[in-house]
Design a protein around this motif. Sequence first.
Motif, PDB file in Angstrom:
ATOM      1  N   LYS A   1     -15.679 -30.885   1.669  1.00 37.83           N
ATOM      2  CA  LYS A   1     -17.016 -30.516   3.446  1.00 37.83           C
ATOM      3  C   LYS A   1     -17.735 -31.728   3.578  1.00 37.83           C
ATOM      4  N   GLY A   2     -16.825 -32.901   2.478  1.00 39.81           N
ATOM      5  CA  GLY A   2     -16.624 -34.114   3.645  1.00 39.81           C
ATOM      6  C   GLY A   2     -17.058 -34.849   4.474  1.00 39.81           C
ATOM      7  N   LYS A   3     -16.815 -36.256   5.096  1.00 43.44           N
ATOM      8  CA  LYS A   3     -16.390 -36.560   6.466  1.00 43.44           C
ATOM      9  C   LYS A   3     -15.520 -37.815   6.598  1.00 43.44           C
ATOM     10  N   ALA A   4     -15.417 -38.066   5.445  1.00 44.99           N
ATOM     11  CA  ALA A   4     -14.592 -39.871   5.135  1.00 44.99           C
ATOM     12  C   ALA A   4     -13.166 -39.681   5.816  1.00 44.99           C
ATOM     13  N   ALA A   5     -12.755 -38.412   5.223  1.00 47.25           N
ATOM     14  CA  ALA A   5     -11.235 -37.757   5.685  1.00 47.25           C
ATOM     15  C   ALA A   5     -11.210 -37.985   7.044  1.00 47.25           C
TER      16      ALA A   5
ATOM     17  N   ALA B   1      -3.875 -41.762   2.323  1.00 49.29           N
ATOM     18  CA  ALA B   1      -5.372 -41.186   1.711  1.00 49.29           C
ATOM     19  C   ALA B   1      -6.281 -40.511   2.473  1.00 49.29           C
ATOM     20  N   ALA B   2      -6.170 -40.791   3.991  1.00 46.33           N
ATOM     21  CA  ALA B   2      -7.067 -39.772   4.796  1.00 46.33           C
ATOM     22  C   ALA B   2      -6.900 -38.215   3.858  1.00 46.33           C
ATOM     23  N   ALA B   3      -5.601 -37.372   3.659  1.00 43.56           N
ATOM     24  CA  ALA B   3      -5.105 -36.642   3.820  1.00 43.56           C
ATOM     25  C   ALA B   3      -5.827 -36.044   2.090  1.00 43.56           C
ATOM     26  N   ASP B   4      -5.891 -37.567   0.860  1.00 42.52           N
ATOM     27  CA  ASP B   4      -6.364 -37.280  -0.411  1.00 42.52           C
ATOM     28  C   ASP B   4      -7.543 -37.418  -0.324  1.00 42.52           C
ATOM     29  N   LEU B   5      -8.209 -37.694   0.495  1.00 46.51           N
ATOM     30  CA  LEU B   5     -10.102 -37.294   0.251  1.00 46.51           C
ATOM     31  C   LEU B   5     -10.771 -36.211   1.795  1.00 46.51           C
ATOM     32  N   ALA B   6      -9.245 -35.536   1.737  1.00 50.80           N
ATOM     33  CA  ALA B   6      -9.839 -34.157   2.467  1.00 50.80           C
ATOM     34  C   ALA B   6      -9.361 -33.424   1.877  1.00 50.80           C
TER      35      ALA B   6
END
Length: 389
Positions: free
Chosen positions: A199-203, A189-194
């Motif tokens: 430019k986000g911080k969720a990952a 999930a982290a890789a997907d968000l990244a």
Amino acid sequence: MKKLLLLAALGLAPLASHAQRSTMTEITSVPASDAAKAGLAEIDKHHLLLGPQPKEYFEGKTKTELTKIRAQEELAVRDSSVKFYEENPKDPLRWEAVLHLIMIQPSFIKDIKPGFEDAKGTDYKDFLVIDEEAKAAWDKKLATYEAALRAADDAPWEVKEKLASLDLSKKMMAGRKDGSFTDAAVGEAAADLATRFPKGKAALGLYMQLFQKSGKKGTPDARGFWEPLAKSPNEAVKTRAEAELRVAAVQSEPMDLKFTAVDGREVDLAKLRGKVVLVDFWATWCGPCIAELPNVKKAYDTYHDKGFEVIGISLDKAEDKQKLIDFAKAKNMPWPQYFDGKHWENEIARKYAISGIPAMFLLDQNGIVVTTNARGEKLETEIKRLLKL
């Protein structure tokens, strides 16, 4: 204690201390008009009252009164969000309002039965009279707003990222109950968000959870965790990975640090080889840092003549330079202080992945970091070990 448990269940837990905050998503990709600023501020005002409050907020209020206030504010968030959305049909920031609609689900309490004040645990729900018809109507309306956001092509990426994070949180909560959402799934999930939100911080938040849980922090295995992430398409993840790798590096190679202190002294770690050095990341506004200060002073006074040095890295704000100077003098802190006035963006703190203070790097006589958590009794124990005392 029973009152605190019930308040927590209702989302009304008190804070030990209270600072001004915001529930708004930080959106920089689209400009905000005056109308948007005003509309979103109104939403934020009500949303804030649904979060933790200072203890004095609860004084003189019964649980019944607090519950009714919360129900009113839930509806106020809904109404102000709908108002902004409907009145600004072409403003991309209207989707921020929809986020609030998704995050805050009104309870639709229309009455509270006698006995609520003495309710225990989850039994409090039995005393709430819910307007089921109004709730059902709203749920149907909310579904249309949410569907519109998911299909929108003008929603700021920050809003889309927040929505994706909310979706993921629901999956994680459900999956962790039945064991279906593993650490591997979190990593995916982290890789997907990244990838989706470079430019986000969720990952980064997800990767930090995995890192903390892994037990690799402060160990040689930390390098293996962060090396692949140094190539991440996400700016925040890449920057953090590079910083964490620098932390890992100084645990096997001499730490390099050179600057002009706030009092004009020239500091160069290379010239302190042969001494044990504490690099103390702190700030005058940091309560735990101040609480740790007597321990640092005691160590300095006891072991300075035997080969122990301290270097302060202040995360104070630009306007607090004189405060730092005066504080160090008043507290008899003779060691040099690095100060750039950038607060959490402090150059050295960012370089070494400092996300919380106090953070205390203890270096041996070769300039190698032996621990990144030299606090409490551990500081003196390590100093004595390194100095062979």
